[in-house]
Design an enzyme around this catalytic site. Structure first.
Site, short mmCIF file in Angstrom:
data_model
loop_
_atom_site.label_atom_id
_atom_site.label_comp_id
_atom_site.label_asym_id
_atom_site.label_seq_id
_atom_site.Cartn_x
_atom_site.Cartn_y
_atom_site.Cartn_z
N ASN A 196 0.61 -0.72 0.57
CA ASN A 196 -0.46 -0.12 0.35
C ASN A 196 1.03 1.19 -0.16
O ASN A 196 1.60 1.83 1.22
CB ASN A 196 -1.21 -0.24 0.86
CG ASN A 196 -1.67 0.95 1.52
OD1 ASN A 196 -1.43 1.86 0.70
ND2 ASN A 196 -2.65 1.44 2.17
N ARG A 200 -2.41 -1.96 -3.31
CA ARG A 200 -3.96 -1.30 -3.44
C ARG A 200 -3.61 -0.31 -4.64
O ARG A 200 -3.13 0.93 -4.05
CB ARG A 200 -3.37 -0.93 -1.90
CG ARG A 200 -4.72 -0.45 -1.38
CD ARG A 200 -5.30 0.62 -0.57
NE ARG A 200 -6.31 1.57 -0.19
CZ ARG A 200 -6.14 2.13 0.53
NH1 ARG A 200 -4.91 3.05 1.51
NH2 ARG A 200 -7.11 3.34 0.42
N HIS A 230 -12.91 2.75 -0.51
CA HIS A 230 -12.55 1.76 0.73
C HIS A 230 -13.00 0.82 0.11
O HIS A 230 -13.82 -0.28 0.70
CB HIS A 230 -13.57 2.66 1.79
CG HIS A 230 -12.93 3.23 3.01
ND1 HIS A 230 -13.78 4.75 3.66
CD2 HIS A 230 -11.42 3.92 2.78
CE1 HIS A 230 -13.36 5.12 3.96
NE2 HIS A 230 -11.40 5.16 3.47
N HIS A 257 -18.04 2.26 7.54
CA HIS A 257 -16.66 2.10 7.57
C HIS A 257 -15.89 3.52 7.98
O HIS A 257 -16.08 4.21 7.83
CB HIS A 257 -15.90 1.92 6.27
CG HIS A 257 -14.35 1.91 5.96
ND1 HIS A 257 -13.30 1.06 6.13
CD2 HIS A 257 -13.53 2.96 6.42
CE1 HIS A 257 -12.64 1.05 6.11
NE2 HIS A 257 -12.25 2.56 6.52
N LEU A 258 -16.23 3.82 9.62
CA LEU A 258 -15.63 4.76 10.10
C LEU A 258 -14.56 4.40 10.85
O LEU A 258 -13.81 4.23 12.16
CB LEU A 258 -16.70 4.46 11.90
CG LEU A 258 -18.12 4.20 11.22
CD1 LEU A 258 -19.25 4.77 12.67
CD2 LEU A 258 -18.86 5.46 9.58
N ARG A 267 -11.72 15.80 6.86
CA ARG A 267 -12.15 15.49 5.78
C ARG A 267 -13.94 16.54 6.26
O ARG A 267 -14.57 15.45 7.40
CB ARG A 267 -12.39 14.88 4.82
CG ARG A 267 -11.02 13.73 3.99
CD ARG A 267 -11.28 13.57 3.32
NE ARG A 267 -9.82 12.67 2.99
CZ ARG A 267 -9.71 11.23 2.97
NH1 ARG A 267 -11.27 10.46 3.63
NH2 ARG A 267 -8.79 10.99 2.94
N GLU A 284 -8.20 -5.32 5.02
CA GLU A 284 -7.85 -4.83 3.84
C GLU A 284 -7.01 -5.62 3.01
O GLU A 284 -7.06 -5.65 2.49
CB GLU A 284 -8.39 -2.92 3.73
CG GLU A 284 -9.08 -2.33 3.91
CD GLU A 284 -9.43 -1.40 4.16
OE1 GLU A 284 -9.27 -0.67 5.20
OE2 GLU A 284 -9.35 -0.68 3.54
P1 ADP Z 1 -7.03 5.06 8.30
O1 ADP Z 1 -7.23 3.48 8.67
O2 ADP Z 1 -8.27 5.77 7.73
O3 ADP Z 1 -5.88 6.04 9.25
P2 ADP Z 1 -8.82 3.62 11.26
O4 ADP Z 1 -9.32 2.74 10.75
O5 ADP Z 1 -6.88 3.34 11.84
O6 ADP Z 1 -8.03 4.95 10.69
O7 ADP Z 1 -8.99 4.44 12.15
C1 ADP Z 1 -8.52 5.32 13.13
C2 ADP Z 1 -9.63 5.71 14.15
O8 ADP Z 1 -10.55 4.89 15.36
C3 ADP Z 1 -8.56 6.73 15.19
O9 ADP Z 1 -9.48 8.70 15.00
C4 ADP Z 1 -9.10 6.78 16.13
O10 ADP Z 1 -9.33 7.67 17.09
C5 ADP Z 1 -10.04 5.64 15.96
N1 ADP Z 1 -9.98 4.29 17.09
C6 ADP Z 1 -8.91 3.58 17.63
N2 ADP Z 1 -9.78 2.26 18.54
C7 ADP Z 1 -10.80 3.49 19.14
C8 ADP Z 1 -11.30 2.91 20.07
N3 ADP Z 1 -10.68 1.76 21.40
N4 ADP Z 1 -12.10 3.89 20.45
C9 ADP Z 1 -12.35 5.06 19.88
N5 ADP Z 1 -11.74 5.60 18.85
C10 ADP Z 1 -10.94 4.88 18.00
#
Ligand code: ADP
Length: 398
Positions: A7, A91, A180, A208-209, A241, A385
């Site tokens: 990636n 990716r 995603h 997907h959050l 964003r 992924e």
């Molecule tokens: P990306 O791959 O888009 O960078 P991720 O899927 O790794 O993002 O998600 C990152 C987000 O998930 C961060 O904002 C982080 O705060 C949140 N996160 C991770 N673990 C927890 C948790 N235990 N409780 C709340 N939020 C969390």
């Protein structure tokens, strides 16, 4: 067969080596600050210690060379030589309308990905550099491109067209693509397995959050809508964003703040979302949750707006599919935060959702988190992924 999953970003490169037969992770790591001072590689063999080495990497070819050295090295190695890496899965962020599925990389494929560069000027060129570097160092090893946009190519016209002059779609392919896709595909398939139902007979909504966030509607095994658009800026309020805004805001701000369009767009990408709404407090949802619990107003307004926007999209997709069997939460926040799942599900009474508080308090596992009598099921499903990319790659080269 061992599959190397790459990636590649503009100055970073994440990698995983996965055994396609057992689907087990063999090693993983990250190269950072490629082409910048202080570049470093971190490397973790499965079950072993993470090691970080600061070492110069003038470009992505240097980075990949270091990755391959780590994977085959005498001390750190997990394979004897490069012949034990059967294929590479890349990716790729944007496949435009050209790619509705993963594909084996050839010169023509590279040309077609290059033609999509306009649509993802920050991402696709970096992805291509990764392909080029791997081809140099591993000539003869088959490579596969797995696109973030491909899963969403099944969206019908009414979902992907913007209400702008049609000639802009015809001339420039301006339309909604969604991102995603690998995660939405992986999680929706996994949901069907967990529910022991036929994927083709389900109506699913996947949330997907993570730092980037998107929702998709998957009906009878096909994506019918998703919240991101031409770029990942559309849709939900994200880490940094803005998500959906009135486009007139851009000109308004340019005039009031005496800034250029690209400056405002940079703010919409990097300084907005929960970071912006919280007055610059944090883009990390964990920090915001802590502040929310302490009753901080900035955190309350931010998390309330975030959850409301997700719930609004869920409602829209229930309407688009004329119903829903299950709502799935995934990615950093979706997998881990019972707090946010509860806040979103509080809007879903009309679906007969009844969350089980004990199950919702768990994290990072495949789990139905609603009570047995809940009319609509809610699931948490950790996304993977890299595994999905390894599977796609293996399927095309085996
Ligand atoms: P990306 O791959 O888009 O960078 P991720 O899927 O790794 O993002 O998600 C990152 C987000 O998930 C961060 O904002 C982080 O705060 C949140 N996160 C991770 N673990 C927890 C948790 N235990 N409780 C709340 N939020 C969390």
């Amino acid at each position: 067969m061992n599959i190397l999953v790459i990636n590649c970003g503009s100055s970073s490169l994440k990698f995983q080596l996965i055994d396609a037969a057992t689907e087990k992770l063999i090693a993983k790591g990250l190269c950072e600050r490629i082409g910048i001072d202080g570049s470093q590689i971190s490397y973790t063999p499965a079950g072993g210690q993470k090691e970080t080495t600061v070492t110069p990497m003038k470009d992505h070819t240097d980075a990949i060379r270091l990755v391959l050295e780590a994977l085959t090295g005498e001390k750190t190695g997990v394979v004897k030589d490069l012949k034990e890496i059967g294929a590479v899965g890349h990716r790729i962020v944007h496949g435009g309308e050209r790619f509705a599925a993963s594909t084996v990389i050839t010169d023509e494929v590279i040309e077609a990905i290059t033609e999509c560069n306009d649509l993802a000027p920050l991402h696709n060129p970096a992805n291509l550099i990764g392909i080029d570097a791997c081809r140099k160092l591993m000539p003869g090893t088959p490579m596969v491109a797995v696109f973030d946009t491909a899963f969403h190519q099944t969206m019908p016209k009414e979902a992907y067209l913007y209400g702008i002059p049609y000639e802009y779609y015809e001339k420039y392919k301006i339309r909604r693509y969604g991102f995603h896709g690998t995660s939405h595909s992986y999680v929706s398939h996994r949901a069907a397995e967990i529910l022991q139902k036929d994927y083709k007979e389900l109506k699913l909504i996947v949330c997907h959050l993570g730092n980037g966030a998107s929702v998709s509607a998957v009906k009878n095994g096909k994506c019918v809508d998703t919240s991101m658009g031409l770029t990942p800026l559309e849709g939900l309020i994200m880490g940094t964003r803005s998500g959906d805004i009135d486009p007139a805001i851009i000109e308004f701000l340019c005039n009031k703040e005496n800034k250029s369009v690209s400056e405002i767009l940079n703010e919409l990408n990097k300084k907005s979302g929960v970071l912006g709404l919280s007055g610059g407090f944090s883009s990390d949802f964990r920090d915001l949750e802590d502040a929310y619990e302490k009753g901080e107003e900035f955190a309350i307004r931010t998390m309330d707006a975030f959850a409301y926007r997700v719930a609004k999209y869920v409602g829209a997709y229930v309407a688009a599919m004329n119903g829903v069997d299950a709502v799935c939460f995934t990615a950093g926040l979706g997998e881990n935060s019972g707090f946010i799942r509860k806040k979103i599900c509080a809007y879903l009474g009309y679906l007969g959702v009844s969350l089980d508080p004990e199950l919702n308090a768990r994290r990072g596992e495949d789990l139905v988190i609603t009570t047995k009598d809940s009319r609509t099921k809610v699931l948490m499903i950790p996304t993977n992924e890299e595994l999905a990319i390894a599977r796609e790659t293996f399927a095309l080269v085996k």
